[in-house]
Write a protein that holds these residues in place. Structure first.
Motif, PDB file in Angstrom:
ATOM      1  N   LYS A 186     -33.530 103.612  67.279  1.00 24.57           N
ATOM      2  CA  LYS A 186     -32.610 104.468  68.032  1.00 24.57           C
ATOM      3  C   LYS A 186     -31.220 103.860  68.159  1.00 24.57           C
ATOM      4  O   LYS A 186     -30.252 104.581  68.380  1.00 24.57           O
ATOM      5  CB  LYS A 186     -33.171 104.760  69.423  1.00 24.57           C
ATOM      6  CG  LYS A 186     -34.406 105.617  69.380  1.00 24.57           C
ATOM      7  CD  LYS A 186     -34.930 105.883  70.758  1.00 24.57           C
ATOM      8  CE  LYS A 186     -36.197 106.720  70.652  1.00 24.57           C
ATOM      9  NZ  LYS A 186     -36.794 106.970  71.943  1.00 24.57           N
ATOM     10  N   ILE A 187     -31.127 102.534  68.020  1.00 27.40           N
ATOM     11  CA  ILE A 187     -29.826 101.895  68.199  1.00 27.40           C
ATOM     12  C   ILE A 187     -29.224 101.351  66.900  1.00 27.40           C
ATOM     13  O   ILE A 187     -28.050 101.013  66.872  1.00 27.40           O
ATOM     14  CB  ILE A 187     -29.888 100.769  69.253  1.00 27.40           C
ATOM     15  CG1 ILE A 187     -30.853  99.673  68.827  1.00 27.40           C
ATOM     16  CG2 ILE A 187     -30.247 101.323  70.612  1.00 27.40           C
ATOM     17  CD1 ILE A 187     -30.798  98.432  69.706  1.00 27.40           C
ATOM     18  N   LEU A 188     -30.011 101.274  65.841  1.00 26.70           N
ATOM     19  CA  LEU A 188     -29.467 100.805  64.570  1.00 26.70           C
ATOM     20  C   LEU A 188     -28.545 101.864  63.987  1.00 26.70           C
ATOM     21  O   LEU A 188     -28.825 103.058  64.071  1.00 26.70           O
ATOM     22  CB  LEU A 188     -30.588 100.505  63.573  1.00 26.70           C
ATOM     23  CG  LEU A 188     -31.437  99.280  63.874  1.00 26.70           C
ATOM     24  CD1 LEU A 188     -32.546  99.148  62.838  1.00 26.70           C
ATOM     25  CD2 LEU A 188     -30.594  98.021  63.892  1.00 26.70           C
ATOM     26  N   ALA A 189     -27.449 101.414  63.398  1.00 25.87           N
ATOM     27  CA  ALA A 189     -26.481 102.337  62.803  1.00 25.87           C
ATOM     28  C   ALA A 189     -25.940 101.739  61.516  1.00 25.87           C
ATOM     29  O   ALA A 189     -25.929 100.529  61.327  1.00 25.87           O
ATOM     30  CB  ALA A 189     -25.341 102.600  63.782  1.00 25.87           C
ATOM     31  N   CYS A 190     -25.478 102.602  60.650  1.00 23.84           N
ATOM     32  CA  CYS A 190     -24.865 102.173  59.402  1.00 23.84           C
ATOM     33  C   CYS A 190     -23.587 101.398  59.740  1.00 23.84           C
ATOM     34  O   CYS A 190     -22.783 101.836  60.564  1.00 23.84           O
ATOM     35  CB  CYS A 190     -24.533 103.386  58.544  1.00 23.84           C
ATOM     36  SG  CYS A 190     -23.628 102.974  57.037  1.00 23.84           S
ATOM     37  N   PRO A 191     -23.361 100.259  59.097  1.00 24.11           N
ATOM     38  CA  PRO A 191     -22.157  99.485  59.394  1.00 24.11           C
ATOM     39  C   PRO A 191     -20.869 100.151  58.884  1.00 24.11           C
ATOM     40  O   PRO A 191     -19.784  99.790  59.325  1.00 24.11           O
ATOM     41  CB  PRO A 191     -22.398  98.158  58.676  1.00 24.11           C
ATOM     42  CG  PRO A 191     -23.342  98.478  57.578  1.00 24.11           C
ATOM     43  CD  PRO A 191     -24.211  99.591  58.114  1.00 24.11           C
ATOM     44  N   LEU A 192     -21.002 101.141  58.015  1.00 22.68           N
ATOM     45  CA  LEU A 192     -19.810 101.784  57.466  1.00 22.68           C
ATOM     46  C   LEU A 192     -19.395 103.030  58.232  1.00 22.68           C
ATOM     47  O   LEU A 192     -18.234 103.183  58.591  1.00 22.68           O
ATOM     48  CB  LEU A 192     -20.030 102.121  55.988  1.00 22.68           C
ATOM     49  CG  LEU A 192     -20.273 100.909  55.088  1.00 22.68           C
ATOM     50  CD1 LEU A 192     -20.608 101.347  53.670  1.00 22.68           C
ATOM     51  CD2 LEU A 192     -19.075  99.992  55.098  1.00 22.68           C
ATOM     52  N   ASP A 193     -20.340 103.955  58.493  1.00 25.28           N
ATOM     53  CA  ASP A 193     -19.951 105.183  59.200  1.00 25.28           C
ATOM     54  C   ASP A 193     -20.514 105.276  60.615  1.00 25.28           C
ATOM     55  O   ASP A 193     -20.279 106.254  61.307  1.00 25.28           O
ATOM     56  CB  ASP A 193     -20.317 106.430  58.387  1.00 25.28           C
ATOM     57  CG  ASP A 193     -21.806 106.749  58.373  1.00 25.28           C
ATOM     58  OD1 ASP A 193     -22.612 105.978  58.934  1.00 25.28           O
ATOM     59  OD2 ASP A 193     -22.178 107.784  57.783  1.00 25.28           O
ATOM     60  N   LYS A 194     -21.240 104.256  61.028  1.00 28.60           N
ATOM     61  CA  LYS A 194     -21.799 104.154  62.394  1.00 28.60           C
ATOM     62  C   LYS A 194     -22.800 105.252  62.720  1.00 28.60           C
ATOM     63  O   LYS A 194     -23.137 105.477  63.873  1.00 28.60           O
ATOM     64  CB  LYS A 194     -20.699 104.144  63.465  1.00 28.60           C
ATOM     65  CG  LYS A 194     -19.572 103.170  63.212  1.00 28.60           C
ATOM     66  CD  LYS A 194     -20.041 101.754  63.107  1.00 28.60           C
ATOM     67  CE  LYS A 194     -18.859 100.813  63.002  1.00 28.60           C
ATOM     68  NZ  LYS A 194     -18.860  99.965  61.846  1.00 28.60           N
ATOM     69  N   GLY A 195     -23.297 105.951  61.708  1.00 27.57           N
ATOM     70  CA  GLY A 195     -24.275 107.012  61.904  1.00 27.57           C
ATOM     71  C   GLY A 195     -25.699 106.486  61.855  1.00 27.57           C
ATOM     72  O   GLY A 195     -25.938 105.324  61.517  1.00 27.57           O
ATOM     73  N   PRO A 196     -26.669 107.343  62.175  1.00 31.66           N
ATOM     74  CA  PRO A 196     -28.078 106.933  62.199  1.00 31.66           C
ATOM     75  C   PRO A 196     -28.606 106.623  60.799  1.00 31.66           C
ATOM     76  O   PRO A 196     -28.086 107.123  59.795  1.00 31.66           O
ATOM     77  CB  PRO A 196     -28.803 108.133  62.804  1.00 31.66           C
ATOM     78  CG  PRO A 196     -27.906 109.283  62.569  1.00 31.66           C
ATOM     79  CD  PRO A 196     -26.506 108.744  62.558  1.00 31.66           C
ATOM     80  N   LEU A 197     -29.643 105.802  60.777  1.00 34.73           N
ATOM     81  CA  LEU A 197     -30.306 105.412  59.538  1.00 34.73           C
ATOM     82  C   LEU A 197     -31.743 105.896  59.557  1.00 34.73           C
ATOM     83  O   LEU A 197     -32.328 106.079  60.626  1.00 34.73           O
ATOM     84  CB  LEU A 197     -30.276 103.886  59.388  1.00 34.73           C
ATOM     85  CG  LEU A 197     -28.890 103.275  59.251  1.00 34.73           C
ATOM     86  CD1 LEU A 197     -28.953 101.774  59.477  1.00 34.73           C
ATOM     87  CD2 LEU A 197     -28.296 103.597  57.902  1.00 34.73           C
ATOM     88  N   HIS A 198     -32.318 106.088  58.374  1.00 37.17           N
ATOM     89  CA  HIS A 198     -33.705 106.519  58.242  1.00 37.17           C
ATOM     90  C   HIS A 198     -34.519 105.371  57.658  1.00 37.17           C
ATOM     91  O   HIS A 198     -34.090 104.744  56.683  1.00 37.17           O
ATOM     92  CB  HIS A 198     -33.814 107.742  57.334  1.00 37.17           C
ATOM     93  CG  HIS A 198     -33.087 108.926  57.866  1.00 37.17           C
ATOM     94  ND1 HIS A 198     -33.668 109.788  58.764  1.00 37.17           N
ATOM     95  CD2 HIS A 198     -31.841 109.372  57.656  1.00 37.17           C
ATOM     96  CE1 HIS A 198     -32.784 110.730  59.072  1.00 37.17           C
ATOM     97  NE2 HIS A 198     -31.673 110.494  58.411  1.00 37.17           N
ATOM     98  N   LEU A 199     -35.683 105.133  58.230  1.00 40.69           N
ATOM     99  CA  LEU A 199     -36.562 104.087  57.733  1.00 40.69           C
ATOM    100  C   LEU A 199     -37.289 104.580  56.494  1.00 40.69           C
ATOM    101  O   LEU A 199     -37.864 105.670  56.487  1.00 40.69           O
ATOM    102  CB  LEU A 199     -37.587 103.698  58.803  1.00 40.69           C
ATOM    103  CG  LEU A 199     -38.617 102.651  58.399  1.00 40.69           C
ATOM    104  CD1 LEU A 199     -37.940 101.307  58.111  1.00 40.69           C
ATOM    105  CD2 LEU A 199     -39.661 102.483  59.489  1.00 40.69           C
TER     106      LEU A 199
END
Length: 77
Positions: free
Chosen positions: A9-22
């Motif tokens: 819930k708190i991890l984000a892409c370092p480039l666009d700061k959006g959510p990531l999918h496992l």
């Protein structure tokens, strides 16, 4: 790491700061050694090494259009 892990819930892409999918190892793609986090907006995959997400911009790799389409298909319930 699991999809329901609170860390997701708190991890984000370092480039666009959006959510990531496992992506589990079997979903991460051919030649990928383990689990990964995927940003479908930028088509970037970040590896998870020994349970630790590698979220530096330089750690991410661009995926091909074909692989992106396959990952989207697997992510859609």
């Amino acid at each position: 790491m699991t999809p329901d892990d609170p860390l997701m819930k708190i991890l984000a892409c370092p480039l666009d700061k959006g959510p990531l999918h496992l992506l589990r190892q079997e979903e991460a793609g051919a030649g990928t050694p383990g689990d990964a986090l995927y940003n479908p907006r930028l088509r970037r995959r970040y590896p998870i090494v020994d349970g630790i997400p590698q979220l530096l911009p330089s750690s991410g790799e661009q995926v091909s259009e074909e692989e992106h389409e396959e990952l989207l298909r697997r992510m859609t319930p």
